[in-house]
Scaffold this active site. Structure first.
Site, short mmCIF file in Angstrom:
data_model
loop_
_atom_site.label_atom_id
_atom_site.label_comp_id
_atom_site.label_asym_id
_atom_site.label_seq_id
_atom_site.Cartn_x
_atom_site.Cartn_y
_atom_site.Cartn_z
N SER A 126 27.75 35.01 37.85
CA SER A 126 28.91 34.70 38.60
C SER A 126 28.58 35.45 40.24
CB SER A 126 30.15 35.67 38.25
OG SER A 126 30.63 35.42 38.24
N TYR A 150 32.16 43.70 33.01
CA TYR A 150 32.16 41.96 33.16
C TYR A 150 31.44 41.78 33.89
CZ TYR A 150 32.95 37.53 34.73
OH TYR A 150 32.78 36.39 35.30
N LYS A 154 26.97 40.33 33.34
CA LYS A 154 26.07 38.36 33.95
C LYS A 154 25.04 39.02 34.66
CE LYS A 154 29.64 35.64 32.98
NZ LYS A 154 29.58 34.71 32.46
N1 UFG Z 1 44.84 37.30 44.76
C1 UFG Z 1 46.49 37.40 45.25
N2 UFG Z 1 47.40 36.96 44.32
C2 UFG Z 1 46.75 36.71 43.11
C3 UFG Z 1 45.53 36.54 42.52
C4 UFG Z 1 44.68 37.24 43.75
O1 UFG Z 1 46.87 37.84 46.59
O2 UFG Z 1 47.89 37.00 41.96
C5 UFG Z 1 44.11 37.26 46.25
C6 UFG Z 1 42.47 38.31 45.36
O3 UFG Z 1 43.13 39.31 46.15
C7 UFG Z 1 41.47 37.54 46.30
C8 UFG Z 1 41.30 35.58 46.23
O4 UFG Z 1 43.38 35.73 45.65
O5 UFG Z 1 41.54 37.61 47.47
C9 UFG Z 1 41.22 35.64 45.24
O6 UFG Z 1 41.03 36.42 43.77
P1 UFG Z 1 41.35 35.63 42.44
O7 UFG Z 1 41.41 37.07 40.95
O8 UFG Z 1 41.87 34.74 41.92
O9 UFG Z 1 39.04 35.64 42.50
P2 UFG Z 1 38.27 36.66 42.96
O10 UFG Z 1 37.54 36.31 44.01
O11 UFG Z 1 38.55 37.61 43.17
O12 UFG Z 1 37.82 36.94 41.25
C10 UFG Z 1 36.64 35.84 40.84
C11 UFG Z 1 36.38 35.14 39.50
C12 UFG Z 1 35.88 36.59 38.91
C13 UFG Z 1 34.75 37.98 39.06
C14 UFG Z 1 35.38 37.71 41.05
C15 UFG Z 1 34.28 39.06 41.45
O13 UFG Z 1 37.59 35.02 38.70
O14 UFG Z 1 35.39 35.85 37.29
O15 UFG Z 1 35.26 37.14 41.81
O16 UFG Z 1 33.34 37.89 42.49
F1 UFG Z 1 34.93 38.71 38.55
#
Ligand code: UFG
Length: 343
Positions: A126, A150, A154
């Site tokens: 990841s 988590y 990885k």
């Molecule tokens: N976000 C919102 N509202 C929500 C969910 C997310 O505004 O309800 C925003 C987050 O703040 C972020 C973006 O949407 O800016 C994407 O969030 P995600 O949770 O979809 O994805 P992330 O980039 O946070 O997470 C991903 C992977 C994880 C990994 C993480 C860190 O899903 O497995 O990247 O690299 F750990």
């Protein structure tokens, strides 16, 4: 004879899409999955989509004897390893469980591979290994520094792979660092089906569009990005699946990391707008506080995978969201049933 690939976690979201691609490209597949966060219905849908029977073996990979049995029973020639726990927040609350399950499973698989003279391994890593990135877009050589258990599992599994490859020249290992996988198979038959409250943006927005939730909470609009909301490198899950095929086809001696992303980003508000457009529904949202641990921007430099794996993610945000919506509209409750208490 077709090569037999063991796909651990093959009943899950990315796993099931990868199994479809593998079968379509002539591989035989054995899925090993404990079904703790996935459904046998996904495997049935894969069989329907491909017109092939798919072997699903219910296995707990943390039990070494179960892994040995798997390798004794099937002529496995390569492994794509997806199986693992993947919720960031949960990993902070239950670190031992994450280390035990993710590291234990990977070590049992790698150990048993070597016993059976199987050396080709593709690992579901990841972009989380980069933590708060030092440069954008992020090349594979950037510093790593995951910020939660988590993410550390990885990186630790990656380290194990690098050590193994250094110890024995027969290993051929690809570490695939995914950016933000979204979307679904264009048939709408398989897709992401999070249990409970979705942690990730796109599944949450889809549940709002389909009427399961009232509104999206946007975690902060004061980031240093064009519209102030977080920017991510979303990648269509079918492109990601094809990335695994490209990796398997192009494995070379040793162990190498590959970013799988598009290289371009979308903000939270852009994802919400794209979903409103694809679904024709209004997507209510409210701006709330930042989520702990989030970064402003994550973007891949995918040039190594583009050149060495001859692979490119070319499905754009519109396609990702249109396909995610088709899946959600056809299956408002994913592979599950509509809960009795819902209205
Ligand atoms: N976000 C919102 N509202 C929500 C969910 C997310 O505004 O309800 C925003 C987050 O703040 C972020 C973006 O949407 O800016 C994407 O969030 P995600 O949770 O979809 O994805 P992330 O980039 O946070 O997470 C991903 C992977 C994880 C990994 C993480 C860190 O899903 O497995 O990247 O690299 F750990």
């Amino acid at each position: 004879m077709a090569r037999t690939i063991l796909v651990t976690g093959g009943a899950g979201y990315i796993g099931s899409h990868t199994v479809v691609s593998l079968i379509e490209h002539g591989f035989d597949v054995v899925i090993a999955d404990d079904l703790s966060n996935s459904s046998p219905k996904a495997v049935a849908a894969v069989a329907k989509l491909t017109g092939k029977e798919v072997t699903l073996v219910e296995v707990d990979l943390t039990e070494e004897f179960q892994v040995r049995k798997l390798f004794a029973n099937y002529p496995i020639e390569a492994v794509v390893h997806f199986a693992g726990l993947k919720a960031v927040g949960e990993s902070v609350e239950q670190p031992l469980r994450y280390y035990q399950v993710n590291l234990g499973s990977a070590m049992n698989v790698l150990k048993t591979m070597a016993r059976h003279d199987v050396w080709d391994f593709v690992f579901s890593s990841s972009a989380t290994v980069y933590g708060d990135p030092e440069v954008l877009p992020i090349p594979e050589g950037a510093a790593t520094g995951p910020t939660n258990p988590y993410g550390r599992t990885k990186l630790m599994i990656e380290d194990i792979c690098r050590d193994l490859a250094a110890s024995d020249k027969r290993w051929r290992i690809g570490l695939l660092r995914y950016f933000n996988p979204v979307g679904a198979h264009p048939s709408g038959e398989i897709g992401e089906d999070p249990q409970g409250h979705p942690n990730n943006l796109v599944p949450f927005v889809m549940q709002v569009a389909v009427g399961r939730r009232d509104k999206v909470q946007v975690f902060g609009d004061d980031y240093n990005t064009a519209d102030g909301t977080g920017v991510r490198d979303y990648i269509h899950v079918v492109d990601l699946a094809l990335g695994h095929l490209a990796a398997l086809d192009n494995l070379t001696a040793g162990c190498e990391e590959f970013n799988l992303g598009t290289g371009s980003g979308a903000s939270v508000l852009e994802v919400i707008q794209a979903t409103a457009k694809a679904s024709g529904k209004e997507i209510p949202y409210e701006i709330v506080a930042r989520r702990a641990g989030d970064i402003a921007t994550s973007l891949a430099d995918p040039s190594r995978a583009n050149s060495q794996l001859e692979w490119r993610a070319d499905r754009n945000l519109e396609v990702m969201i249109a396909d995610a919506w088709r899946w959600q509209e056809k299956n408002p409750y994913g592979f599950g049933e509509r809960p009795a208490d819902s209205n």
